[in-house]
Motif scaffolding. Structure first.
Motif, PDB file in Angstrom:
ATOM      1  N   ASN A 122       0.828  -1.200   0.000  1.00  0.00           N
ATOM      2  CA  ASN A 122       0.000   0.000   0.000  1.00  0.00           C
ATOM      3  C   ASN A 122       0.870   1.260   0.000  1.00  0.00           C
ATOM      4  OD1 ASN A 122      -2.483   1.397   0.055  1.00  0.00           O
ATOM      5  ND2 ASN A 122      -2.279   1.682   2.256  1.00  0.00           N
ATOM      6  N   GLU A 152       0.967   4.073  -2.977  1.00  0.00           N
ATOM      7  CA  GLU A 152       0.709   5.480  -2.651  1.00  0.00           C
ATOM      8  C   GLU A 152       1.872   6.370  -3.072  1.00  0.00           C
ATOM      9  OE1 GLU A 152      -2.020   7.141  -1.470  1.00  0.00           O
ATOM     10  OE2 GLU A 152      -2.943   5.215  -1.918  1.00  0.00           O
ATOM     11  N   PRO A 159       2.136   6.039  -7.530  1.00  0.00           N
ATOM     12  CA  PRO A 159       0.845   5.665  -8.128  1.00  0.00           C
ATOM     13  C   PRO A 159       0.932   5.376  -9.629  1.00  0.00           C
ATOM     14  CG  PRO A 159       0.877   8.001  -7.604  1.00  0.00           C
ATOM     15  CD  PRO A 159       2.125   7.404  -7.033  1.00  0.00           C
ATOM     16  N   ASP A 182      -6.530  -1.297  -4.557  1.00  0.00           N
ATOM     17  CA  ASP A 182      -6.490  -0.444  -3.378  1.00  0.00           C
ATOM     18  C   ASP A 182      -7.912  -0.003  -3.034  1.00  0.00           C
ATOM     19  OD1 ASP A 182      -4.947   2.755  -2.566  1.00  0.00           O
ATOM     20  OD2 ASP A 182      -5.704   1.157  -1.309  1.00  0.00           O
ATOM     21  N   SER A 229      -9.934   1.813  -0.928  1.00  0.00           N
ATOM     22  CA  SER A 229      -9.665   2.857   0.065  1.00  0.00           C
ATOM     23  C   SER A 229     -10.616   2.829   1.258  1.00  0.00           C
ATOM     24  CB  SER A 229      -9.702   4.238  -0.593  1.00  0.00           C
ATOM     25  OG  SER A 229     -10.992   4.500  -1.103  1.00  0.00           O
ATOM     26  N   LEU A 277      -6.395   8.615   0.763  1.00  0.00           N
ATOM     27  CA  LEU A 277      -6.766   7.578  -0.177  1.00  0.00           C
ATOM     28  C   LEU A 277      -8.065   7.874  -0.907  1.00  0.00           C
ATOM     29  CD1 LEU A 277      -5.880   4.484   2.008  1.00  0.00           C
ATOM     30  CD2 LEU A 277      -4.524   5.507   0.198  1.00  0.00           C
ATOM     31  N   LYS A 317      -8.399   9.488  -4.940  1.00  0.00           N
ATOM     32  CA  LYS A 317      -8.148   8.758  -6.195  1.00  0.00           C
ATOM     33  C   LYS A 317      -9.350   8.775  -7.084  1.00  0.00           C
ATOM     34  CE  LYS A 317      -4.441   5.883  -4.988  1.00  0.00           C
ATOM     35  NZ  LYS A 317      -3.819   4.672  -5.070  1.00  0.00           N
TER      36      LYS A 317
END
Length: 94
Positions: A17, A21, A24, A72, A74, A91, A94
């Protein structure tokens, strides 16, 4: 500060993760750190940090594939212990 070298095969969800992050859109040549291990073998890695640990994640084609396919979600992501909100980011953007 503790330094840990991690192979992509041993990535846990928290480190993966952090990688997704921080990178990306994937990592670039400027993000790669090169060094020699204790067997004098050349190693290339990317770095992610928590409050108490620097992780050097060995790079390979499989790492890129793993990061790309990482889903991912979030709404269910927990910030790992020792990681500040600033390191993970928001998060929901996105």
């Amino acid at each position: 500060m503790r330094r840990v070298i991690v192979d992509y095969k041993k990535l846990n969800k928290d480190i993966l993760n952090l990688l997704v992050e921080k990178f990306p859109d994937g990592y670039a040549d400027k993000d790669i750190i090169s060094f020699k291990n204790h067997h004098n073998e050349a190693i290339e890695a990317v770095e992610v940090k928590t409050d108490d640990t620097i992780y050097l994640v060995k790079i390979s084609k499989r790492l890129a594939d793993t990061m790309e396919s990482f889903d991912d979600d979030s709404s269910n992501v927990d910030v790992p212990q020792g990681v500040s909100k600033d390191q993970v980011g928001d998060l929901n953007d996105k």
